[in-house]
Design an enzyme around this catalytic site. Structure first.
Site, PDB file in Angstrom:
ATOM      1  N   CYS A 170       9.885  20.137  64.368  1.00  0.00           N
ATOM      2  CA  CYS A 170       9.511  18.736  64.133  1.00  0.00           C
ATOM      3  C   CYS A 170       8.106  18.711  63.555  1.00  0.00           C
ATOM      4  O   CYS A 170       7.271  19.548  63.920  1.00  0.00           O
ATOM      5  CB  CYS A 170       9.536  17.926  65.437  1.00  0.00           C
ATOM      6  SG  CYS A 170      11.176  17.627  66.101  1.00  0.00           S
ATOM      7  N   ILE A 171       7.842  17.757  62.694  1.00  0.00           N
ATOM      8  CA  ILE A 171       6.505  17.614  62.128  1.00  0.00           C
ATOM      9  C   ILE A 171       6.234  16.126  61.960  1.00  0.00           C
ATOM     10  O   ILE A 171       7.113  15.368  61.546  1.00  0.00           O
ATOM     11  CB  ILE A 171       6.376  18.374  60.792  1.00  0.00           C
ATOM     12  CG1 ILE A 171       4.945  18.300  60.259  1.00  0.00           C
ATOM     13  CG2 ILE A 171       7.383  17.864  59.766  1.00  0.00           C
ATOM     14  CD1 ILE A 171       4.676  19.269  59.120  1.00  0.00           C
ATOM     15  N   GLU A 180      13.206  23.055  59.702  1.00  0.00           N
ATOM     16  CA  GLU A 180      14.552  22.779  60.205  1.00  0.00           C
ATOM     17  C   GLU A 180      15.096  21.522  59.542  1.00  0.00           C
ATOM     18  O   GLU A 180      14.394  20.534  59.366  1.00  0.00           O
ATOM     19  CB  GLU A 180      14.492  22.606  61.733  1.00  0.00           C
ATOM     20  CG  GLU A 180      15.847  22.513  62.408  1.00  0.00           C
ATOM     21  CD  GLU A 180      15.730  22.533  63.920  1.00  0.00           C
ATOM     22  OE1 GLU A 180      16.194  21.572  64.557  1.00  0.00           O
ATOM     23  OE2 GLU A 180      15.173  23.501  64.459  1.00  0.00           O
ATOM     24  N   SER A 198       6.580  17.832  47.643  1.00  0.00           N
ATOM     25  CA  SER A 198       5.275  17.797  46.994  1.00  0.00           C
ATOM     26  C   SER A 198       4.499  19.080  47.269  1.00  0.00           C
ATOM     27  O   SER A 198       3.885  19.657  46.361  1.00  0.00           O
ATOM     28  CB  SER A 198       4.481  16.579  47.479  1.00  0.00           C
ATOM     29  OG  SER A 198       3.199  16.552  46.904  1.00  0.00           O
ATOM     30  N   GLY A 209      -3.552  12.897  53.256  1.00  0.00           N
ATOM     31  CA  GLY A 209      -3.530  14.336  53.017  1.00  0.00           C
ATOM     32  C   GLY A 209      -3.285  15.178  54.253  1.00  0.00           C
ATOM     33  O   GLY A 209      -3.210  16.410  54.146  1.00  0.00           O
ATOM     34  N   TYR A 210      -3.150  14.549  55.429  1.00  0.00           N
ATOM     35  CA  TYR A 210      -2.966  15.328  56.650  1.00  0.00           C
ATOM     36  C   TYR A 210      -1.557  15.928  56.739  1.00  0.00           C
ATOM     37  O   TYR A 210      -1.365  16.976  57.370  1.00  0.00           O
ATOM     38  CB  TYR A 210      -3.227  14.453  57.882  1.00  0.00           C
ATOM     39  CG  TYR A 210      -4.686  14.084  58.065  1.00  0.00           C
ATOM     40  CD1 TYR A 210      -5.630  15.067  58.324  1.00  0.00           C
ATOM     41  CD2 TYR A 210      -5.106  12.770  57.967  1.00  0.00           C
ATOM     42  CE1 TYR A 210      -6.973  14.736  58.491  1.00  0.00           C
ATOM     43  CE2 TYR A 210      -6.450  12.422  58.128  1.00  0.00           C
ATOM     44  CZ  TYR A 210      -7.372  13.408  58.389  1.00  0.00           C
ATOM     45  OH  TYR A 210      -8.692  13.086  58.548  1.00  0.00           O
ATOM     46  N   GLY A 211      -0.578  15.280  56.135  1.00  0.00           N
ATOM     47  CA  GLY A 211       0.782  15.815  56.171  1.00  0.00           C
ATOM     48  C   GLY A 211       0.874  17.155  55.473  1.00  0.00           C
ATOM     49  O   GLY A 211       1.427  18.120  56.016  1.00  0.00           O
ATOM     50  N   LYS A 212       0.306  17.241  54.261  1.00  0.00           N
ATOM     51  CA  LYS A 212       0.309  18.525  53.537  1.00  0.00           C
ATOM     52  C   LYS A 212      -0.524  19.561  54.277  1.00  0.00           C
ATOM     53  O   LYS A 212      -0.216  20.765  54.228  1.00  0.00           O
ATOM     54  CB  LYS A 212      -0.244  18.332  52.130  1.00  0.00           C
ATOM     55  CG  LYS A 212       0.745  17.740  51.148  1.00  0.00           C
ATOM     56  CD  LYS A 212       0.233  17.915  49.728  1.00  0.00           C
ATOM     57  CE  LYS A 212       1.195  17.288  48.730  1.00  0.00           C
ATOM     58  NZ  LYS A 212       1.176  15.809  48.802  1.00  0.00           N
ATOM     59  N   SER A 245      13.418  14.134  57.473  1.00  0.00           N
ATOM     60  CA  SER A 245      13.371  12.680  57.289  1.00  0.00           C
ATOM     61  C   SER A 245      13.007  12.375  55.846  1.00  0.00           C
ATOM     62  O   SER A 245      12.620  13.262  55.075  1.00  0.00           O
ATOM     63  CB  SER A 245      12.342  12.061  58.237  1.00  0.00           C
ATOM     64  OG  SER A 245      11.036  12.497  57.892  1.00  0.00           O
TER      65      SER A 245
END
Length: 555
Positions: A411-412, A445, A458, A422-425, A449
């Site tokens: 999970c992320i 996994e 990206s 920019g925190y997701g990357k 989403s």
């Protein structure tokens, strides 16, 4: 992954070809047709008034999931058809267009799903949609390119002054030669990458390289080589190699998978049950159902300690808890720190209470994952931002201690107050940095989403283009690279590398050859994107030693 109370831009827009939106100003008519009992029931479908991203009124088709009565006033919980569930909401009677109401069909038996009884009433068009999906699946599978062969080797060519023939009879991972190095001032020339596929049924002898124009520039193509066949379904699909072919993932694996099997999806779990969450200085509006205790779902605000994530019924309960809670950072080991950004590694067995509370919070914003209270098989990596008051949680990702399918993320999540910054990357880049230290290639996994899929696409695109554009020649030799080398450098699984090349539409088939072309638009777009990407992981600041979790004693 933008304010927390507003949906992500574009989230409420429809995809091309969607139906059900009825524009215009229909007026709710109390005397319109109702059910035989004289009231709107669950399962009805009708247009509902809402505001879109452009602040315009629209009347999309919605389904009534629940009805409740508060002080003699009825409220209806609606799900907008073909919209994401995070846009579901309670609406009043005035926002319903009763003139176009569709009542659910009566069914003799309880509707079932995957052989299990369901609790959702039948609604119009559901059976028709299932039939259409069955007919559309083969066509979509072909359109996604599943039957295409897998490119196994690529060679970059820059500013070739002379065409040469490829080396026949080479090994699958043996790069072909090329000449001339990359010149910084030659940006107007398109960059050509040759893709050699052993699965392509081509003659054993290679043909000479060819040149043909595209938009005023030359594109060089080199012949492909024969070799052993690969499975055709390994090639990237339109959903980035997501596991489920029909959109419904299979049952969760017993080794700790967090994928929701959807077979127990019912009215309760389809509805948001928490109105608002206060976490530190932020108030979050949940997107999805989360199994917090039933007595907390009726509260207007759920209060969480931002350091240990324990929940309370009121602000007074939270203040009393803060006088006793001595945590100012997540439990576990701090394995990375640069500037104000830190990462903490948390063992789901040693810090079970924190891990369970983190899963409960994350489930409010993740729809495709289920919640296991047994957190022992997982590690949690929490990203924080430091200030004078402590380390505040920004996001996290979890991974299995032992993954038989090379998953490096289960999970992320980036919390809504920190999305689009920019925190997701940064979370994704950190997960691959750990895989590099472990000496493995990894993949998230599935299914991802919608926001997770956008973030991974990206990241993969920028990382692979960064590798390809950074190639330079040595000793006058042509720059060379293979798909396996890209995978080893980046720790991105080969299937994800190939699917990314397809998503970018870089792979082309011309006269029996696979070629990969980097046009000016792609190069310029990549350079602009990299200028905006200010947050990066510094491997020198990572202090991480991987463990061998195959020995159960370390659990």
């Amino acid at each position: 992954m933008a304010e927390v109370v507003s949906p992500v831009p574009g989230a409420g827009r429809r995809e091309p070809g969607e139906v059900g939106r009825a524009r215009g100003p229909p007026v709710a008519d109390p005397g319109a047709a109702l059910s035989p009992q004289g009231e709107i029931i669950e399962g009805c479908r009708l247009p509902v008034l809402r505001r879109n991203q452009d602040n315009e009124d629209e009347w999309p088709l919605a389904e009534i999931l629940s009805v409740k009565d508060i002080s003699g006033r009825k409220l209806f919980y609606v799900h907008y058809i073909d919209f994401n569930k995070r846009l579901d909401e309670w609406v009043t009677h005035e926002r319903l267009d009763l003139k176009k109401i569709q009542f659910p069909k009566k069914e003799a038996k309880t509707p079932t799903k995957n052989g299990l009884p369901g609790s959702r009433p039948g609604s119009p068009e559901r059976e028709v949609r299932k039939t259409l999906d069955l007919f559309l699946q083969p066509a979509s599978a072909q359109a996604s390119g599943k039957t295409l062969p897998i490119p196994v080797q690529i060679t970059l060519r820059f500013n070739l002054p002379k065409e040469r023939e490829a080396i026949p009879g080479g090994e699958p991972d043996q790069p072909l030669s090329s000449s001339s190095c990359l010149q910084p001032n030659h940006r107007s020339t398109k960059r050509k990458v040759e893709v050699v596929s052993p699965a392509t049924p081509v003659p054993s002898e290679t043909a000479p390289a060819s040149v043909f124009p595209q938009n005023g520039s030359a594109r060089r193509a080199v012949a492909a080589q024969p070799g052993r066949k690969r499975k055709s379904n390994c090639l990237g699909t339109d959903e980035d190699s997501q596991d489920s072919s029909d959109g419904i993932p299979s049952a969760p694996r017993m080794t700790g998978s967090l994928v929701s099997d959807r077979s127990h999806d019912d009215i309760v779990t389809r509805m948001k049950n928490i109105e608002c969450i206060e976490l530190g200085r932020h108030r979050l509006k949940p997107w999805y159902f989360s199994p917090y205790p039933q007595e907390l779902t009726t509260l207007p605000v759920l209060y969480l300690c931002e350091f240990c994530l324990k929940y309370g019924r009121s602000l007074k309960c939270l203040q009393r808890h803060l006088t006793k809670c001595d945590l100012r950072h997540p439990p576990g080991n701090e394995i990375y720190r640069k500037g104000t950004i830190s990462f903490f590694e948390i063992d789901g067995r040693k810090n079970k209470s924190y891990s369970q509370n983190l899963c409960l919070l994350a489930k409010c914003f993740l729809d495709h994952k289920t919640l296991y209270y047994d957190t022992d098989p997982f590690l949690f990596y929490v990203m924080t931002e430091y200030d004078c008051k402590g380390f505040h949680i920004v996001g996290y990702f979890s991974k299995e201690k032992e993954s038989t399918e090379d998953y490096n993320v289960a999970c992320i999540l980036t919390l809504p107050p920190y999305q689009r910054r920019g925190y997701g990357k940064l979370l994704i880049e950190f997960s691959y940095e750990l895989s590099k230290v472990e000496g493995k290639t990894g993949t998230p996994e599935k299914p991802l989403s919608d926001l997770g899929l956008l973030s991974y696409r990206s990241y993969w695109s920028q990382t692979i283009l960064e590798i390809l554009m950074g190639l330079k020649s040595e000793s006058g030799e042509r720059p060379q690279i293979t798909i396996n080398e890209i995978s080893e450098i980046t720790s991105i699984k080969k299937e994800d590398v190939i699917s990314t090349l397809q998503y970018l539409n870089l792979i082309n088939y011309y006269k029996g050859q696979y070629i990969l072309t980097l046009s000016e638009d792609i190069v310029d777009g990549h350079e602009r994107a990299m200028l905006k990407r200010l947050l990066r992981i510094d491997s020198k600041c990572l202090h991480f030693t991987p463990k061998d979790w195959s020995k159960r004693g370390k659990w």
